[in-house]
Design an enzyme around this catalytic site. Sequence first.
Site: not given
Length: 481
Positions: A173, A389, A458
């Site tokens: 991220s 994601d 994610h």
Amino acid sequence: MELLRSVVALLLLLCCGALFVLRSTDAAGGGGGTPDGSEQWGYVEIRPKAHMFWWLYRSPQRVENGSTPWPTVLWLQGGPGASGVGYGNFMEIGPLDTNLKPRASTWLAKADLLFVDNPVGTGFSFVEGGNRTLLAHTDGEAARDLTTLLCKLYRRNTRPRLQGSPLYIVAESYGGKFAVTTALSALKAIHAGRLAANLAGVALGNSWISPEDSVLSWGPLLYQVSRVDENGLGRCDRLAKQISAQLETTEFEEAEKSWNDLENAVLEEANSIDFYNFLKDDLSEDAAVVAAAAVQRQRSLASSSLGKSRRRYSSYLSSKVTREGGLSGLMNTVIKDKLRIIPKNLSWGEQSDDVFEALAGDFMKPRIHEVDELLKLRVNVTIYSGQLDLICATKGTLDWVQKLKWDGLKNFTSSRRVPLYCNNGGEAAAAAAAAAGTQAFLKSYKNLKFYWILGAGHMVPIDNPCPALKMLSDITQSPAR
């Protein structure tokens, strides 16, 4: 199987007994560790009154091989302001899960693991007196702080282990932005003789490298997977183009506010979709508030929800914890008791709003240039993306890759990607891998690799751990027993 049994046996020992044993290793620096040396942890004062916490695990599967040294992975969490010592360690790749049970898919099987609470102010890291002016206010400042930690850590009693081990920075991220800026900062320190490390590679997992390309991908992806209709697509695209225009004129903080508006629009139009796995709904209270606002059209609610958007990443991770009291309960009791060096008045938190707010000016800035620099310097760069994601969708990632000025891009793009299966050896494993089908795809050229991880959102190591571990093995070329 013998390898797995030995890992489990050692981790059970850690869980049942050594979890509560401490041996002081660096009293002056506020450090500790287990008696057998399998774990070390401590604080580094990276700047006056700014203290960063680190935790290093030595793999029980470590192989001493002169031709292929055993690697070390530095894991960087996102947020910004989410704790790698907490989330990355106990939820994703560390030896124990949040119930303190051995994790079968721990990355310790392929590398030593170094977790940090980065930037300072995150997790167990802190600034004295809560002085917010001591926090990092740019990605570059955060990178310099982390490089300072590495320089000091490599000079401590961990030095013999670390200096001979190739270092891989692996991020998730927003951690991807920290990874590329830190890698460039670390290289400068290495060349200046301040850091005795071998930076072997950088891996960027579902990374917020180009916020513009990420948000531009949201509307089309949601439309293709039936989560918005033409009206929803139009609304998402209008806001995404507004963000793009603001970034063009360097209105970065205004772009962040528009990003928040876009997230709220997505939640409304897609009926509270989960930003970290678009096959699911976001069941958090924040999403329920936005959904209620959509029904009542109380637009005033949207302007007050920026803090909720900032915390969504850590809230999603926390939602996966089954332990009573959550991860926060674990970190502030059992783990704090084990470490014994955490200040009594310091509580571990799932997300530092202070850290996020300090980096507000950099949140929407791209870091494509830094990726380009690493490729030009011949640093091995790996990009991996979870298929499901939304927030850092694969399409957006592929779009920013095409903006690289690296001279190998054309050949990389034209290279054929290959399917990957999870097969850890043996006929039974091969049969199981065939039954599971394709788990990932890989495309590579020279020092750039791109992994498409299927069935994952994610948080790739959580959602599909087998191909994630295989990817790590491929990247680091970890020697086998």
